[in-house]
Design a protein around this motif. Structure first.
Motif, PDB file in Angstrom:
ATOM      1  N   THR A   1      19.791  75.374 -43.638  1.00 17.23           N
ATOM      2  CA  THR A   1      18.798  75.782 -44.827  1.00 17.23           C
ATOM      3  C   THR A   1      17.547  74.918 -44.717  1.00 17.23           C
ATOM      4  OG1 THR A   1      19.767  74.013 -46.403  1.00 17.23           O
ATOM      5  CG2 THR A   1      20.929  76.259 -46.241  1.00 17.23           C
TER       6      THR A   1
ATOM      7  N   VAL B   1      19.964  82.030 -48.063  1.00 17.64           N
ATOM      8  CA  VAL B   1      20.867  82.185 -46.891  1.00 17.64           C
ATOM      9  C   VAL B   1      21.201  83.856 -47.046  1.00 17.64           C
ATOM     10  CG1 VAL B   1      22.786  81.928 -45.715  1.00 17.64           C
ATOM     11  CG2 VAL B   1      21.730  80.154 -46.594  1.00 17.64           C
TER      12      VAL B   1
ATOM     13  N   SER C   1      18.879  81.832 -42.407  1.00 19.53           N
ATOM     14  CA  SER C   1      17.982  81.310 -43.709  1.00 19.53           C
ATOM     15  C   SER C   1      16.755  82.073 -43.580  1.00 19.53           C
ATOM     16  CB  SER C   1      18.034  79.822 -43.498  1.00 19.53           C
ATOM     17  OG  SER C   1      17.059  79.450 -44.591  1.00 19.53           O
TER      18      SER C   1
END
Length: 514
Positions: free
Chosen positions: A239, A292, A287
């Motif tokens: 992320t 996500v 991501s």
């Protein structure tokens, strides 16, 4: 009376008085300290503290240049703990230089690291000849693998630097501290290290993992505290500061779970994730920068339509729009453009093949269809890669299962397909084998299945500027790495785990630098 007529009663007391005084003095002194008897000063000879006669801690052992500090003789001109006086400690890393200097980074050049000189009691980098200053070291840019061509250009472990250029090729990864052999593990490039977690061995699903650093060629175990339950076919997505491990399921079942965890490599700690709307095995996952995106996948052996977006900052899920969305399908090629997910081909409802393409904008939560004019023929398991403005689709298999060799490029700005040069017949089944990467103007493709549907151990490079193909040599181990980890780091292809050339699980790995 005596001879002089003096009475004896007067003479005797006078004779015994001195003796009585002497005995009285000795009696009183016996119970009292003698002070500085022995001639020593209270500070001792040349020292501080208790010294001289009387059994003091330093006991007269200190030289004229020493002081008695904390019951020990020390030179306050050189002691970092007592610099200039007892209890006057230097800061961590400092030395005691004595005189008017006191504590300093260095007293002489011998106190400094390599290529440094002590100037003004500070270690100063001094490069000469062919070396150049790179941070706090002198480097020869033509040959230094940590500063190849320019400062901080790290060729990564195992790659040499020659003529200021990092040398290409395959290198073998260390097996020391690597995770146990496994297949179907979740993996992601986590900023600077490879993250591997879960998967299965001969006994079933695994619930452990590790991080691999290509700069040092080292593995570090991932904490098991609060980790997700053991699973296979999960996805791992970086992320920006944490790895989301999500989905998958048990090794002895086809059902999918809708749970996951976030892993923080900096803290080596796991945190909880909200339960998602629906579970999926091996979905498309990446991501967008803020979320996500999860799309497709399977559960219970059947493909699942639709998808969801996870917000790690808010720990919330939202559902993707189904208007104009593709139906459930497997083996679909995909790329992320930076603003849109592009899908191409696949097996609708798990069978056949298609040449349909779709685009999804997560900001607008909106789907669109790609044109079919000049698009590649129907296929699944194609190699797909984003080339900083266009999508390359290459190879795959047709509805009959035959390998394909043609390729085409899609430009989302003009919404047009353009055929390009062909290569060898090759396919890339997701989760089984195959990896793509893009560097400069070159597309890298490694692994996949050959025309006989056997795992390939070599690869190819497509030059987008010249539309020419060239070969990547086979990786050194010869292992198939089928169902292993295939990751592009931005600099290297990493291939690890899965099956070896005898179809046994392996923890071997290799890296390719173009």
């Amino acid at each position: 009376m005596n001879a002089r007529g003096t009475p004896l009663t007067l003479v005797l007391p006078l004779l015994f008085a001195p003796l009585a005084c002497s005995l009285l003095a000795e009696s009183e002194l016996a119970d009292k300290p003698l002070g500085n008897a022995g001639g020593g000063a209270a500070t001792g000879t040349g020292g501080v503290g208790n010294e001289g006669g009387g059994g003091a801690p330093c006991d007269g052992a200190c030289s004229a240049s020493e002081a008695c500090c904390a019951d020990a003789c020390v030179d306050t001109e050189t002691s970092a703990e007592h610099c200039g006086g007892c209890g006057q400690a230097c800061a961590a890393g400092e030395r005691c230089c004595g005189g008017d200097v006191g504590c300093a980074a260095c007293c002489a050049t011998a106190d400094c690291p390599q290529d440094h000189q002590c100037i003004g009691n500070t270690c100063v980098l001094q490069c000469s000849g062919q070396t150049e200053a790179c941070g706090d070291v002198c480097a020869i840019l033509a040959t230094d693998p940590k500063h190849c061509g320019t400062c901080s250009n790290d060729c990564l472990a195992g790659h040499a630097c020659a003529g200021g250029v990092c040398q290409p090729g395959w290198v073998t990864m260390t097996p020391m501290n690597a995770p146990s052999p496994r297949q179907r593990a979740a993996a992601a490039w986590a900023g600077a290290r490879l993250f591997v977690w879960g998967g299965q061995d001969a006994q079933g699903a695994l619930g452990d993992g590790a991080l691999y650093d290509p700069k040092t060629d080292t593995w570090t175990a991932v904490s098991a505290t609060n980790a997700p339950e053991a699973r296979v076919d999960a996805v791992a997505v970086w992320t920006g500061d944490r790895v989301l491990v999500w989905g998958g399921g048990a090794a002895n079942s086809s059902a999918a779970v809708n749970t996951g965890k976030l892993y923080d490599p900096a803290a080596d700690a796991w945190s909880d994730v909200a339960v998602a709307p629906i579970g999926r095995r091996a979905p498309v996952a990446f991501s967008t920068g803020s979320h996500v995106l999860i799309w497709g996948g399977t559960s219970g052996g059947s493909p699942i339509a639709g998808g969801a977006l996870y917000d790690p900052a808010m720990n919330k899920w939202s559902t993707m729009s189904t208007a104009s969305a593709p139906n459930a399908r497997t083996h679909t090629g995909w790329v992320w453009t930076g603003t849109e997910m592009l899908l191409f081909g696949g097996r609708p409802f798990g069978s056949g093949a298609t040449n349909e393409g779709f685009g999804y904008d997560p900001t607008m939560n909106k789907w669109r269809s790609l044109p079919t004019q000049q698009a590649p023929n129907s296929r699944y398991d194609a190699f797909t890669v984003w080339m900083n403005g266009t999508m390359l689709v290459y190879g795959g298999r047709n509805v009959a299962g035959s390998a394909l060799e043609d390729a085409a490029i899609y430009d989302p700005m003009s919404d047009v397909w353009v055929p390009t040069t062909s290569n060898v017949k090759r396919s890339a089944p997701i989760g089984r084998t195959g990896v793509t990467g893009y560097l400069g103007s070159r597309v890298l493709l490694a692994g996949g299945l050959d025309v006989a549907q056997m795992p390939a151990t070599d690869g190819h490079v497509y030059d987008a500027a010249s539309a020419l193909w060239s070969a990547i040599p086979p990786w050194p181990s010869g292992n198939s790495h089928e169902h292993g980890t295939f990751v592009w780091t931005g600099q290297e292809i990493i291939v690890w785990g899965g099956l070896d050339k005898d179809n046994m699980l392996t923890s071997a790995g290799e890296r390719y630098r173009p």
